[in-house]
Design an enzyme around this catalytic site. Structure first.
Site, PDB file in Angstrom:
ATOM      1  N   ASN A   1     -10.501   6.111 -10.428  1.00  0.00           N
ATOM      2  CA  ASN A   1      -9.087   6.164 -10.801  1.00  0.00           C
ATOM      3  C   ASN A   1      -8.940   5.402 -12.122  1.00  0.00           C
ATOM      4  OD1 ASN A   1      -6.343   6.021 -11.058  1.00  0.00           O
ATOM      5  ND2 ASN A   1      -6.008   4.661  -9.291  1.00  0.00           N
TER       6      ASN A   1
ATOM      7  N   GLU B   1       0.887   1.633  -7.231  1.00  0.00           N
ATOM      8  CA  GLU B   1       1.542   1.449  -8.536  1.00  0.00           C
ATOM      9  C   GLU B   1       2.656   2.481  -8.722  1.00  0.00           C
ATOM     10  OE1 GLU B   1      -2.095   1.551 -10.793  1.00  0.00           O
ATOM     11  OE2 GLU B   1      -2.648  -0.377  -9.904  1.00  0.00           O
TER      12      GLU B   1
ATOM     13  N   SER C   1     -10.472  -3.557  -5.947  1.00  0.00           N
ATOM     14  CA  SER C   1     -11.502  -4.439  -6.533  1.00  0.00           C
ATOM     15  C   SER C   1     -12.924  -4.099  -6.076  1.00  0.00           C
ATOM     16  CB  SER C   1     -11.182  -5.913  -6.240  1.00  0.00           C
ATOM     17  OG  SER C   1      -9.961  -6.269  -6.847  1.00  0.00           O
TER      18      SER C   1
ATOM     19  N   LYS D   1      -6.447   5.277 -14.030  1.00  0.00           N
ATOM     20  CA  LYS D   1      -5.077   4.815 -14.285  1.00  0.00           C
ATOM     21  C   LYS D   1      -4.686   5.184 -15.735  1.00  0.00           C
ATOM     22  CE  LYS D   1      -5.811   1.371 -10.800  1.00  0.00           C
ATOM     23  NZ  LYS D   1      -5.407   0.126 -10.185  1.00  0.00           N
TER      24      LYS D   1
ATOM     25  N   GLU E   1      -5.881   1.033   0.518  1.00  0.00           N
ATOM     26  CA  GLU E   1      -5.907   0.120  -0.618  1.00  0.00           C
ATOM     27  C   GLU E   1      -4.889  -0.999  -0.380  1.00  0.00           C
ATOM     28  OE1 GLU E   1      -7.532   2.175  -4.378  1.00  0.00           O
ATOM     29  OE2 GLU E   1      -5.380   2.475  -4.353  1.00  0.00           O
TER      30      GLU E   1
ATOM     31  N   HIS F   1      -0.129   6.239  -4.690  1.00  0.00           N
ATOM     32  CA  HIS F   1      -0.761   4.989  -5.109  1.00  0.00           C
ATOM     33  C   HIS F   1       0.303   3.884  -5.163  1.00  0.00           C
ATOM     34  CE1 HIS F   1      -2.782   2.006  -7.545  1.00  0.00           C
ATOM     35  NE2 HIS F   1      -3.922   2.616  -7.219  1.00  0.00           N
TER      36      HIS F   1
ATOM     37  N   GLY G   1      -6.974  -4.648  -8.349  1.00  0.00           N
ATOM     38  CA  GLY G   1      -7.048  -5.289  -9.661  1.00  0.00           C
ATOM     39  C   GLY G   1      -7.047  -6.811  -9.631  1.00  0.00           C
TER      40      GLY G   1
END
Ligand code: PGA
Length: 251
Positions: free
Chosen positions: A7, A95, A209, A9, A165, A93, A171
């Site tokens: 991914n 985000e 991560s 992003k 996730e 996701h 991250g």
């Protein structure tokens, strides 16, 4: 079979995407038991398509809109992705949930559109740090699953992959323990079969991560069917190492 999904992003310009895939395709071997897919930006998709085809890497997108076409300025439909040769689309996701206010009900419509257009939907779920500290991770994930997958035909589940996730692991360099990853993946599988009557178990990926130093400990767990990799997928050698670990473990 394991899935290793990159991914990217909002990283890599068109030219940087080309540089990555040129280098990656020179170094990558053949996979027999790992499905590797890269999800670049919408612009990156056409940049890397040819090289991906040549080295057996699948293409994914990071989002799609739920209508096929029309007056929806700025959106890209799953029909358009399919036409470009895209096979996967990441939906829900954290985000997108946080910054673009996507709700489970919008995600549900996007999943239905993706499935209708014969894409494989990688559906992301996961709890925040606060929810985990309150012991609510299972209830949070189950309610995300039941709303996101509401009213989807049983026969469509073959094209659904769940990515667990935890929001606090994305991250941050923090990861779940192996015990927690196993427990969550097996709860997700059990929940999907009991709630939706699916007998074949749904693949569950871990994301948050994951990198070449910790990939093995997740990928060797029988309940975990692969990884959704953000930061560590941006570097050719790092991503390559993760795919090699997966291939070694699953062959
Ligand atoms: P990360 O991102 O690997 O950088 O934590 C994973 C993801 O958000 O899919």
């Amino acid at each position: 079979m394991k899935y290793i999904i990159a991914n990217w992003k909002m990283n890599k310009t068109f030219s940087e995407s080309v540089l990555f895939i040129n280098e990656f395709s020179k170094k990558v071997g053949n996979f027999s038991s790992t499905e590797v897919a890269i999800c670049p930006t919408f612009l990156g998709i056409s940049a890397i398509k040819k090289s991906c085809d040549e080295c057996g890497i699948k293409l994914g997108a990071q989002n799609c809109y739920f209508e096929d076409k029309g007056a929806f300025t700025g959106e890209i439909s799953s029909e358009m992705l399919k036409d470009l040769g895209v096979e996967y689309v990441i939906l829900g996701h954290s985000e997108r949930r946080e910054y673009f206010k996507e709700t489970n009900s919008v995600i549900n419509k996007k999943i239905k559109s993706a499935l209708k257009n014969e894409l494989k939907a990688i559906v992301c779920v996961g709890e925040t740090r606060e929810q985990k500290d309150d012991g609510q991770e299972f209830s949070v994930v189950k309610s995300q699953l039941s709303e996101c997958l509401n009213d989807i035909e049983v026969k469509m589940f073959k094209n659904i992959i769940i990515a667990y996730e935890p929001v606090w692991a994305i991250g941050t360099g923090k990861v779940v323990t192996e015990t927690d990853a196993r427990k969550m993946a097996s709860e997700i599988k059990k929940f999907i079969s009991s709630e939706f009557g699916i007998f074949e178990s749904c693949p569950v990926l871990y994301g948050g991560s994951m990198n070449s130093s910790n990939a093995e400990k997740f990928l060797k767990l029988p309940e975990i069917d692969g990884g959704l990799i953000g930061g560590a997928s941006l570097n050719v050698d790092e991503f390559l190492k993760i795919t090699e670990i997966s291939e070694k473990l699953s062959s």
